[in-house]
Write a protein that holds these residues in place. Structure first.
Motif, PDB file in Angstrom:
ATOM      1  N   THR A 426       0.837  -1.203   0.000  1.00 45.89           N
ATOM      2  CA  THR A 426       0.000   0.000   0.000  1.00 45.89           C
ATOM      3  C   THR A 426       0.872   1.253   0.000  1.00 45.89           C
ATOM      4  O   THR A 426       0.645   2.187  -0.778  1.00 45.89           O
ATOM      5  CB  THR A 426      -0.918   0.020   1.236  1.00 45.89           C
ATOM      6  N   LYS A 427       1.875   1.237   0.870  1.00 45.18           N
ATOM      7  CA  LYS A 427       2.774   2.398   0.972  1.00 45.18           C
ATOM      8  C   LYS A 427       3.541   2.635  -0.323  1.00 45.18           C
ATOM      9  O   LYS A 427       3.789   3.775  -0.723  1.00 45.18           O
ATOM     10  CB  LYS A 427       3.741   2.188   2.128  1.00 45.18           C
ATOM     11  N   PHE A 453      -7.514  -4.065   8.689  1.00 42.65           N
ATOM     12  CA  PHE A 453      -7.499  -2.939   7.762  1.00 42.65           C
ATOM     13  C   PHE A 453      -7.198  -1.611   8.458  1.00 42.65           C
ATOM     14  O   PHE A 453      -6.515  -0.755   7.913  1.00 42.65           O
ATOM     15  CB  PHE A 453      -8.835  -2.858   7.013  1.00 42.65           C
ATOM     16  N   LEU A 454      -7.699  -1.456   9.695  1.00 45.70           N
ATOM     17  CA  LEU A 454      -7.428  -0.212  10.407  1.00 45.70           C
ATOM     18  C   LEU A 454      -5.941  -0.041  10.675  1.00 45.70           C
ATOM     19  O   LEU A 454      -5.397   1.056  10.551  1.00 45.70           O
ATOM     20  CB  LEU A 454      -8.215  -0.173  11.728  1.00 45.70           C
ATOM     21  N   GLU A 455      -5.267  -1.137  11.028  1.00 44.62           N
ATOM     22  CA  GLU A 455      -3.824  -1.064  11.252  1.00 44.62           C
ATOM     23  C   GLU A 455      -3.088  -0.811   9.938  1.00 44.62           C
ATOM     24  O   GLU A 455      -2.124  -0.055   9.888  1.00 44.62           O
ATOM     25  CB  GLU A 455      -3.324  -2.355  11.898  1.00 44.62           C
ATOM     26  N   ALA A 456      -3.548  -1.451   8.880  1.00 47.64           N
ATOM     27  CA  ALA A 456      -2.907  -1.262   7.581  1.00 47.64           C
ATOM     28  C   ALA A 456      -3.126   0.141   7.042  1.00 47.64           C
ATOM     29  O   ALA A 456      -2.288   0.685   6.330  1.00 47.64           O
ATOM     30  CB  ALA A 456      -3.444  -2.285   6.586  1.00 47.64           C
ATOM     31  N   LEU A 457      -4.256   0.750   7.401  1.00 47.85           N
ATOM     32  CA  LEU A 457      -4.558   2.098   6.919  1.00 47.85           C
ATOM     33  C   LEU A 457      -3.564   3.129   7.430  1.00 47.85           C
ATOM     34  O   LEU A 457      -3.486   4.233   6.907  1.00 47.85           O
ATOM     35  CB  LEU A 457      -5.981   2.505   7.330  1.00 47.85           C
ATOM     36  N   GLY A 458      -2.799   2.784   8.445  1.00 51.93           N
ATOM     37  CA  GLY A 458      -1.768   3.698   8.939  1.00 51.93           C
ATOM     38  C   GLY A 458      -0.771   4.045   7.860  1.00 51.93           C
ATOM     39  O   GLY A 458      -0.154   5.108   7.858  1.00 51.93           O
ATOM     40  N   ALA A 459      -0.621   3.149   6.876  1.00 47.16           N
ATOM     41  CA  ALA A 459       0.312   3.399   5.777  1.00 47.16           C
ATOM     42  C   ALA A 459      -0.211   4.463   4.821  1.00 47.16           C
ATOM     43  O   ALA A 459       0.537   5.049   4.059  1.00 47.16           O
ATOM     44  CB  ALA A 459       0.558   2.104   5.008  1.00 47.16           C
ATOM     45  N   PHE A 460      -1.526   4.727   4.851  1.00 51.02           N
ATOM     46  CA  PHE A 460      -2.106   5.695   3.914  1.00 51.02           C
ATOM     47  C   PHE A 460      -1.620   7.117   4.156  1.00 51.02           C
ATOM     48  O   PHE A 460      -1.647   7.949   3.275  1.00 51.02           O
ATOM     49  CB  PHE A 460      -3.637   5.686   4.022  1.00 51.02           C
ATOM     50  N   GLN A 461      -1.176   7.392   5.376  1.00 56.49           N
ATOM     51  CA  GLN A 461      -0.800   8.771   5.719  1.00 56.49           C
ATOM     52  C   GLN A 461       0.325   9.290   4.827  1.00 56.49           C
ATOM     53  O   GLN A 461       0.434  10.478   4.579  1.00 56.49           O
ATOM     54  CB  GLN A 461      -0.379   8.835   7.183  1.00 56.49           C
ATOM     55  N   SER A 462       1.155   8.363   4.333  1.00 50.45           N
ATOM     56  CA  SER A 462       2.295   8.797   3.524  1.00 50.45           C
ATOM     57  C   SER A 462       2.021   8.682   2.020  1.00 50.45           C
ATOM     58  O   SER A 462       2.912   8.873   1.210  1.00 50.45           O
ATOM     59  CB  SER A 462       3.522   7.939   3.877  1.00 50.45           C
ATOM     60  N   LEU A 463       0.781   8.329   1.639  1.00 49.57           N
ATOM     61  CA  LEU A 463       0.478   8.157   0.219  1.00 49.57           C
ATOM     62  C   LEU A 463       0.175   9.491  -0.451  1.00 49.57           C
ATOM     63  O   LEU A 463      -0.268  10.448   0.191  1.00 49.57           O
ATOM     64  CB  LEU A 463      -0.744   7.252   0.054  1.00 49.57           C
ATOM     65  N   ALA A 465      -1.919  12.222  -2.650  1.00 60.43           N
ATOM     66  CA  ALA A 465      -3.346  12.534  -2.619  1.00 60.43           C
ATOM     67  C   ALA A 465      -4.079  11.695  -3.658  1.00 60.43           C
ATOM     68  O   ALA A 465      -3.643  11.564  -4.792  1.00 60.43           O
ATOM     69  CB  ALA A 465      -3.555  14.025  -2.902  1.00 60.43           C
ATOM     70  N   GLY A 466      -5.197  11.138  -3.257  1.00 62.23           N
ATOM     71  CA  GLY A 466      -5.999  10.346  -4.168  1.00 62.23           C
ATOM     72  C   GLY A 466      -5.717   8.861  -4.119  1.00 62.23           C
ATOM     73  O   GLY A 466      -6.527   8.052  -4.511  1.00 62.23           O
ATOM     74  N   MET A 467      -4.522   8.510  -3.631  1.00 64.01           N
ATOM     75  CA  MET A 467      -4.169   7.093  -3.575  1.00 64.01           C
ATOM     76  C   MET A 467      -4.999   6.354  -2.542  1.00 64.01           C
ATOM     77  O   MET A 467      -5.298   5.180  -2.691  1.00 64.01           O
ATOM     78  CB  MET A 467      -2.671   6.952  -3.267  1.00 64.01           C
ATOM     79  N   GLU A 468      -5.388   7.063  -1.442  1.00 63.25           N
ATOM     80  CA  GLU A 468      -6.196   6.421  -0.409  1.00 63.25           C
ATOM     81  C   GLU A 468      -7.469   5.834  -1.008  1.00 63.25           C
ATOM     82  O   GLU A 468      -7.850   4.699  -0.747  1.00 63.25           O
ATOM     83  CB  GLU A 468      -6.575   7.422   0.701  1.00 63.25           C
ATOM     84  N   THR A 469      -8.116   6.620  -1.864  1.00 63.86           N
ATOM     85  CA  THR A 469      -9.370   6.181  -2.465  1.00 63.86           C
ATOM     86  C   THR A 469      -9.143   5.010  -3.405  1.00 63.86           C
ATOM     87  O   THR A 469      -9.904   4.050  -3.425  1.00 63.86           O
ATOM     88  CB  THR A 469     -10.023   7.351  -3.243  1.00 63.86           C
ATOM     89  N   ALA A 470      -8.034   5.088  -4.187  1.00 65.29           N
ATOM     90  CA  ALA A 470      -7.739   4.015  -5.138  1.00 65.29           C
ATOM     91  C   ALA A 470      -7.513   2.694  -4.422  1.00 65.29           C
ATOM     92  O   ALA A 470      -8.010   1.651  -4.833  1.00 65.29           O
ATOM     93  CB  ALA A 470      -6.500   4.384  -5.963  1.00 65.29           C
ATOM     94  N   THR A 471      -6.766   2.750  -3.322  1.00 67.90           N
ATOM     95  CA  THR A 471      -6.478   1.521  -2.590  1.00 67.90           C
ATOM     96  C   THR A 471      -7.728   0.980  -1.931  1.00 67.90           C
ATOM     97  O   THR A 471      -7.978  -0.221  -1.918  1.00 67.90           O
ATOM     98  CB  THR A 471      -5.395   1.772  -1.529  1.00 67.90           C
ATOM     99  N   ALA A 472      -8.524   1.869  -1.369  1.00 66.10           N
ATOM    100  CA  ALA A 472      -9.764   1.437  -0.732  1.00 66.10           C
ATOM    101  C   ALA A 472     -10.670   0.747  -1.748  1.00 66.10           C
ATOM    102  O   ALA A 472     -11.315  -0.256  -1.464  1.00 66.10           O
ATOM    103  CB  ALA A 472     -10.475   2.633  -0.101  1.00 66.10           C
ATOM    104  N   THR A 473     -10.690   1.291  -2.988  1.00 66.69           N
ATOM    105  CA  THR A 473     -11.508   0.691  -4.034  1.00 66.69           C
ATOM    106  C   THR A 473     -11.002  -0.705  -4.379  1.00 66.69           C
ATOM    107  O   THR A 473     -11.775  -1.631  -4.608  1.00 66.69           O
ATOM    108  CB  THR A 473     -11.468   1.572  -5.308  1.00 66.69           C
ATOM    109  N   THR A 474      -9.664  -0.859  -4.381  1.00 74.32           N
ATOM    110  CA  THR A 474      -9.073  -2.167  -4.648  1.00 74.32           C
ATOM    111  C   THR A 474      -9.539  -3.195  -3.628  1.00 74.32           C
ATOM    112  O   THR A 474      -9.888  -4.321  -3.959  1.00 74.32           O
ATOM    113  CB  THR A 474      -7.526  -2.073  -4.613  1.00 74.32           C
ATOM    114  N   VAL A 475      -9.541  -2.776  -2.360  1.00 69.19           N
ATOM    115  CA  VAL A 475      -9.956  -3.682  -1.293  1.00 69.19           C
ATOM    116  C   VAL A 475     -11.424  -4.040  -1.412  1.00 69.19           C
ATOM    117  O   VAL A 475     -11.812  -5.200  -1.348  1.00 69.19           O
ATOM    118  CB  VAL A 475      -9.670  -3.052   0.089  1.00 69.19           C
TER     119      VAL A 475
END
Length: 485
Positions: A426-427, A453-463, A465-475
């Protein structure tokens, strides 16, 4: 204070096997050791676990352990518990059930513990015993089954048993496994005060050890001091486990000053340090990167009657690694070999992580490959260590290649494997690797829960902009994303 660790007034005892782990069987366990004495069937009152029991010959212990292994083997073969027990009905007695509780508890089979207990109650030789209830309450507590522990406590009183100190100790510990720590500590103190008002349930050293460690873990120094004062005024005395438990709790919380205060208190009470004391001091100072003090304690250990253990060296290696002190870590490993110690798989994992933290990925992989070539059984924790090294050094493709070859090496990935790879992919914005990983999880029957997923979402902070949504859609679009979490 540290210099006095090996002084004549504090010469260490020769006790103690294993470092960094407190001996639950010696300090924090609350049931009396098996086997329970066989008692006449005519006895109607509940047996207490308090009186001393006769020593059981080693041959009888070995026979009991062998029988329990046979029973466990049958149970692991998916045979119903009652069917298995009925096969051995002529030979199974209280001491065997006690051992079964131990083994089933270790394997998270607490429901089967209850089945064994119910079967036990129906046997002609069964006599209600505090030790049995104490052990069951302890097992339920460790598995977070607090309501079941409370039910057993009520069941015990209904059967005519009179709770003793060991039962209350087990009940206190069970509550301390609760997720609501504040409420659990309040309950524990309530039972503690109740014990002081019952003649046959007075708190003993184990009671104080349980409470002192719990409040130290909660960083409640004021309550620890109050308990120590209460202990000083009581008829019981602190022991080596009292001080080790406190120092370990403070050390793991990074409360070095408080840990040293306990060490000073230990010295003033003429309580000799053991290998556990030395190891937890070394580990605590190492984690805080207070290496001068860590090395000073290590030198005191070498001058003492105690001997370092593998965990002594493992701790120093990994803590030097976290500080990127590769040369010091390699020197301590060489010293370990010079002293005649054989590295364990944990030592190898410590070296793998140390080299990974010091940007020496190829050296870490050499150690991993050496373990594979040794022909010994590979552990999933070793795989996870090597994968973590690749991920922390920004090498997700190498991590993916190793992950795909894991089963060929005889290693079955676990949830921790998937979690660290999920975070890394994810990162690194590796959508294809992430999708493949989710498919692997689906095939392996690994269904992540919300916490995953909540623990893994910690990696989103360094992504970006916009990548958070893309990854969430993948999941969400994956089979796992549609699973119940």
């Amino acid at each position: 204070m540290l210099q006095n660790l090996s002084s004549p007034s504090l010469q260490p005892s020769s006790a103690s096997p294993s470092p960094f782990t407190h001996h639950s069987s010696q300090n924090y366990s609350h049931a009396k050791p098996w086997p329970l004495q066989k008692r006449p069937l005519t006895r109607l009152s509940c047996a207490s676990s308090g009186p001393k029991r006769k020593m059981v010959p080693q041959s009888e212990k070995l026979e009991a352990e062998q029988l329990v292994r046979s029973i466990m083997w049958n149970m692991n073969g998916k045979e119903p518990v009652l069917k298995t027990l009925n096969k051995y009905v002529r030979v199974v007695r209280t001491e065997h059930c006690f051992l079964l509780f131990e083994e089933l508890g270790k394997n998270d089979k607490w429901l089967q513990c209850l089945e064994v207990f119910r079967w036990m109650q129906k046997q002609r030789w069964y006599v209600a015993d505090n030790g049995v209830y104490s052990k069951l309450i302890s097992v339920m507590g460790k598995k977070g089954q607090i309501r079941m522990a409370m039910w057993l406590f009520s069941e015990m009183r209904n059967s005519g048993c009179r709770p003793d100190t060991s039962v209350y100790n087990a009940l206190i510990t069970a509550h301390l496994h609760s997720q609501d720590k504040a409420k659990a500590l309040g309950k524990a103190l309530g039972y503690f005060e109740k014990m002081k008002g019952i003649e046959w349930c007075k708190p003993n050293t184990v009671t104080y050890n349980i409470l002192l460690r719990a409040f130290a873990q909660a960083r409640n120094v004021e309550q620890v001091d109050a308990l120590f004062k209460d202990l000083h005024e009581s008829i019981v005395s602190p022991d080596i486990y009292t001080y080790n438990g406190l120092m370990d709790a403070y050390g793991k919380n990074g409360m070095i000053r408080e840990m040293e205060s306990v060490l000073s208190r230990m010295k003033s009470n003429q309580c000799k340090p053991d290998i556990i004391t030395f190891n937890l001091l070394i580990d605590s100072y190492g984690k805080k990167q207070e290496f001068d003090k860590m090395e000073q304690v290590f030198k005191s250990l070498l001058r003492s009657k105690e001997k370092p253990t593998l965990a002594t060296f493992n701790s120093m290696i990994i803590n030097y690694g976290k500080a990127r002190l590769r040369e010091k870590a390699e020197n301590i490993f060489q010293k370990m070999k010079n002293m005649g110690y054989t590295p364990s798989f944990i030592t190898c994992e410590s070296l793998i992580m140390m080299y990974g933290l010091c940007d020496c990925v190829s050296r870490a992989r050499d150690i991993f490959d050496g373990m594979v070539q040794s022909g010994k059984e590979m552990k999933v924790s070793t795989l996870n260590a090597m994968l973590d090294v690749y991920c922390m050094n920004g090498l997700p493709m190498e991590a993916d290649m190793l992950f795909k070859s894991a089963k060929g090496l005889g290693i079955v990935p676990n949830s921790s494997t998937y979690k660290l790879l999920y975070k890394a992919y994810t990162k690194a914005n590796m959508k294809e690797l992430l999708q493949n990983l989710l498919e692997h999880m689906d095939r392996d029957g690994i269904v992540p829960n919300k916490r995953f997923f909540l623990e893994a979402l910690g990696a989103f902070q360094s992504l970006p902009a916009g990548m958070e949504t893309a990854t969430a859609t993948t999941v969400v679009g994956s089979p796992l994303g549609r699973s119940k979490t």
